[in-house]
Motif scaffolding. Structure first.
Motif, PDB file in Angstrom:
ATOM      1  N   LYS A  59      16.872   0.850  18.989  1.00  0.00           N
ATOM      2  CA  LYS A  59      16.121   1.115  20.213  1.00  0.00           C
ATOM      3  C   LYS A  59      14.744   1.583  19.762  1.00  0.00           C
ATOM      4  CE  LYS A  59      16.289   3.602  24.554  1.00  0.00           C
ATOM      5  NZ  LYS A  59      17.049   4.534  25.389  1.00  0.00           N
ATOM      6  N   GLY A  60      13.730   0.760  20.004  1.00  0.00           N
ATOM      7  CA  GLY A  60      12.396   1.062  19.480  1.00  0.00           C
ATOM      8  C   GLY A  60      12.404   0.942  17.967  1.00  0.00           C
ATOM      9  N   ASP A  61      11.893   1.962  17.288  1.00  0.00           N
ATOM     10  CA  ASP A  61      11.826   1.959  15.821  1.00  0.00           C
ATOM     11  C   ASP A  61      13.031   2.608  15.163  1.00  0.00           C
ATOM     12  OD1 ASP A  61       9.376   0.708  15.809  1.00  0.00           O
ATOM     13  OD2 ASP A  61       8.226   2.562  15.686  1.00  0.00           O
ATOM     14  N   SER A  62      13.957   3.141  15.958  1.00  0.00           N
ATOM     15  CA  SER A  62      15.087   3.888  15.410  1.00  0.00           C
ATOM     16  C   SER A  62      16.407   3.229  15.803  1.00  0.00           C
ATOM     17  CB  SER A  62      15.050   5.336  15.910  1.00  0.00           C
ATOM     18  OG  SER A  62      15.991   6.123  15.211  1.00  0.00           O
ATOM     19  N   VAL A  63      17.502   3.827  15.353  1.00  0.00           N
ATOM     20  CA  VAL A  63      18.812   3.321  15.762  1.00  0.00           C
ATOM     21  C   VAL A  63      19.112   3.803  17.172  1.00  0.00           C
ATOM     22  CG1 VAL A  63      19.745   3.155  13.434  1.00  0.00           C
ATOM     23  CG2 VAL A  63      20.003   5.287  14.692  1.00  0.00           C
ATOM     24  N   ARG A  64      19.996   3.113  17.841  1.00  0.00           N
ATOM     25  CA  ARG A  64      20.400   3.506  19.188  1.00  0.00           C
ATOM     26  C   ARG A  64      21.156   4.825  19.146  1.00  0.00           C
ATOM     27  NH1 ARG A  64      19.792   0.360  23.222  1.00  0.00           N
ATOM     28  NH2 ARG A  64      21.348   1.408  24.454  1.00  0.00           N
ATOM     29  N   PRO A  65      21.122   5.585  20.235  1.00  0.00           N
ATOM     30  CA  PRO A  65      21.997   6.755  20.317  1.00  0.00           C
ATOM     31  C   PRO A  65      23.445   6.299  20.135  1.00  0.00           C
ATOM     32  CG  PRO A  65      20.397   6.767  22.112  1.00  0.00           C
ATOM     33  CD  PRO A  65      20.266   5.429  21.415  1.00  0.00           C
ATOM     34  N   GLN A  82      15.384  12.025   9.289  1.00  0.00           N
ATOM     35  CA  GLN A  82      15.567  10.823  10.096  1.00  0.00           C
ATOM     36  C   GLN A  82      14.650   9.698   9.639  1.00  0.00           C
ATOM     37  OE1 GLN A  82      15.271  12.606  14.053  1.00  0.00           O
ATOM     38  NE2 GLN A  82      17.472  12.391  14.231  1.00  0.00           N
ATOM     39  N   LEU A  83      13.749   9.218  10.490  1.00  0.00           N
ATOM     40  CA  LEU A  83      12.893   8.076  10.151  1.00  0.00           C
ATOM     41  C   LEU A  83      11.986   8.347   8.964  1.00  0.00           C
ATOM     42  CD1 LEU A  83      11.854   6.813  13.696  1.00  0.00           C
ATOM     43  CD2 LEU A  83      13.471   5.740  12.122  1.00  0.00           C
ATOM     44  N   ASP A  84      11.679   9.624   8.712  1.00  0.00           N
ATOM     45  CA  ASP A  84      10.788   9.976   7.599  1.00  0.00           C
ATOM     46  C   ASP A  84      11.528  10.163   6.283  1.00  0.00           C
ATOM     47  OD1 ASP A  84       8.549   9.951   9.281  1.00  0.00           O
ATOM     48  OD2 ASP A  84       8.888  12.026   9.884  1.00  0.00           O
ATOM     49  N   THR A  85      12.845  10.007   6.295  1.00  0.00           N
ATOM     50  CA  THR A  85      13.630  10.151   5.068  1.00  0.00           C
ATOM     51  C   THR A  85      13.121   9.163   4.017  1.00  0.00           C
ATOM     52  OG1 THR A  85      15.595  10.806   6.319  1.00  0.00           O
ATOM     53  CG2 THR A  85      15.955   9.989   4.079  1.00  0.00           C
ATOM     54  N   GLY A 139       0.799  -1.224   0.000  1.00  0.00           N
ATOM     55  CA  GLY A 139       0.000   0.000   0.000  1.00  0.00           C
ATOM     56  C   GLY A 139       0.828   1.269   0.000  1.00  0.00           C
ATOM     57  N   GLU A 140       2.139   1.152   0.083  1.00  0.00           N
ATOM     58  CA  GLU A 140       3.019   2.321   0.096  1.00  0.00           C
ATOM     59  C   GLU A 140       3.743   2.428  -1.245  1.00  0.00           C
ATOM     60  OE1 GLU A 140       3.543   4.520   2.695  1.00  0.00           O
ATOM     61  OE2 GLU A 140       2.004   3.500   3.855  1.00  0.00           O
ATOM     62  N   GLU A 141       3.922   3.653  -1.697  1.00  0.00           N
ATOM     63  CA  GLU A 141       4.665   3.881  -2.937  1.00  0.00           C
ATOM     64  C   GLU A 141       6.155   4.031  -2.676  1.00  0.00           C
ATOM     65  OE1 GLU A 141       3.249   7.072  -5.323  1.00  0.00           O
ATOM     66  OE2 GLU A 141       1.158   6.506  -5.058  1.00  0.00           O
ATOM     67  N   LYS A 142       6.480   4.623  -1.540  1.00  0.00           N
ATOM     68  CA  LYS A 142       7.873   4.952  -1.246  1.00  0.00           C
ATOM     69  C   LYS A 142       8.368   4.168  -0.043  1.00  0.00           C
ATOM     70  CE  LYS A 142       7.457   9.506  -3.235  1.00  0.00           C
ATOM     71  NZ  LYS A 142       8.462   9.685  -4.245  1.00  0.00           N
ATOM     72  N   LEU A 143       9.685   4.035   0.032  1.00  0.00           N
ATOM     73  CA  LEU A 143      10.329   3.359   1.152  1.00  0.00           C
ATOM     74  C   LEU A 143      10.943   4.424   2.064  1.00  0.00           C
ATOM     75  CD1 LEU A 143      11.225   0.527   2.251  1.00  0.00           C
ATOM     76  CD2 LEU A 143      13.376   0.942   1.059  1.00  0.00           C
ATOM     77  N   SER A 144      10.608   4.369   3.347  1.00  0.00           N
ATOM     78  CA  SER A 144      11.163   5.319   4.312  1.00  0.00           C
ATOM     79  C   SER A 144      12.269   4.636   5.118  1.00  0.00           C
ATOM     80  CB  SER A 144      10.073   5.825   5.260  1.00  0.00           C
ATOM     81  OG  SER A 144       9.665   4.790   6.139  1.00  0.00           O
ATOM     82  N   MET A 145      13.059   5.445   5.801  1.00  0.00           N
ATOM     83  CA  MET A 145      14.094   4.895   6.671  1.00  0.00           C
ATOM     84  C   MET A 145      13.473   4.043   7.765  1.00  0.00           C
ATOM     85  SD  MET A 145      17.268   5.246   5.992  1.00  0.00           S
ATOM     86  CE  MET A 145      17.964   4.874   7.586  1.00  0.00           C
ATOM     87  N   LYS A 146      12.310   4.414   8.250  1.00  0.00           N
ATOM     88  CA  LYS A 146      11.641   3.611   9.284  1.00  0.00           C
ATOM     89  C   LYS A 146      11.355   2.211   8.752  1.00  0.00           C
ATOM     90  CE  LYS A 146       7.790   3.610  12.490  1.00  0.00           C
ATOM     91  NZ  LYS A 146       6.662   4.351  13.046  1.00  0.00           N
ATOM     92  N   ASP A 147      10.869   2.134   7.502  1.00  0.00           N
ATOM     93  CA  ASP A 147      10.600   0.833   6.880  1.00  0.00           C
ATOM     94  C   ASP A 147      11.896   0.049   6.692  1.00  0.00           C
ATOM     95  OD1 ASP A 147       7.909   1.582   6.632  1.00  0.00           O
ATOM     96  OD2 ASP A 147       8.221   2.387   4.619  1.00  0.00           O
ATOM     97  N   LEU A 148      12.950   0.749   6.253  1.00  0.00           N
ATOM     98  CA  LEU A 148      14.229   0.073   6.034  1.00  0.00           C
ATOM     99  C   LEU A 148      14.784  -0.491   7.336  1.00  0.00           C
ATOM    100  CD1 LEU A 148      16.599  -0.752   4.237  1.00  0.00           C
ATOM    101  CD2 LEU A 148      17.636   1.460   4.784  1.00  0.00           C
ATOM    102  N   LEU A 149      14.715   0.276   8.419  1.00  0.00           N
ATOM    103  CA  LEU A 149      15.247  -0.208   9.696  1.00  0.00           C
ATOM    104  C   LEU A 149      14.507  -1.451  10.168  1.00  0.00           C
ATOM    105  CD1 LEU A 149      15.933   3.136  11.570  1.00  0.00           C
ATOM    106  CD2 LEU A 149      17.615   1.541  10.644  1.00  0.00           C
ATOM    107  N   ALA A 150      13.193  -1.481   9.973  1.00  0.00           N
ATOM    108  CA  ALA A 150      12.422  -2.679  10.338  1.00  0.00           C
ATOM    109  C   ALA A 150      12.881  -3.870   9.489  1.00  0.00           C
ATOM    110  CB  ALA A 150      10.927  -2.423  10.150  1.00  0.00           C
TER     111      ALA A 150
END
Length: 99
Positions: free
Chosen positions: A57-63, A79-82, A30-41
């Protein structure tokens, strides 16, 4: 979508000691584009072979994990929305080192 993922600063140890990965990642249904959040998952499920808590850590990279998208700090691109594009190069570098 063809992407190149690079892991450095010790993060490659979480991916069977392979630093550079050429991968094909499709956007979620259902998505046209790939986001960093999707890539990290995707990375968590498909590339990280041990101790995912050292990378995420969670949905993002660790500090302490520097993320570059085409040599640009991801903090400057959302960031995640890239939004990622075909043949992008994403680099993950741990800035935390024991000593």
């Amino acid at each position: 979508m063809q992407l190149t993922l690079e892991f450095g600063g010790g993060l490659e140890l979480l991916c069977e000691s392979i630093k550079i990965h050429s991968v094909n990642v499709d956007p979620q249904a259902g998505e046209e584009k790939l986001s960093m959040k999707d890539l990290l998952a995707w990375v968590r499920v498909n590339l990280i072979k041990e101790r995912p808590e050292m990378f995420m850590k969670g949905d993002s990279v660790r500090p302490g994990v520097l993320v570059l998208v085409n040599d640009c700090d991801w903090e400057l691109s959302g960031q995640l929305d890239t939004t990622l594009e075909e043949k992008d190069v994403i680099v993950f570098i741990s800035t935390l080192h024991g000593g």
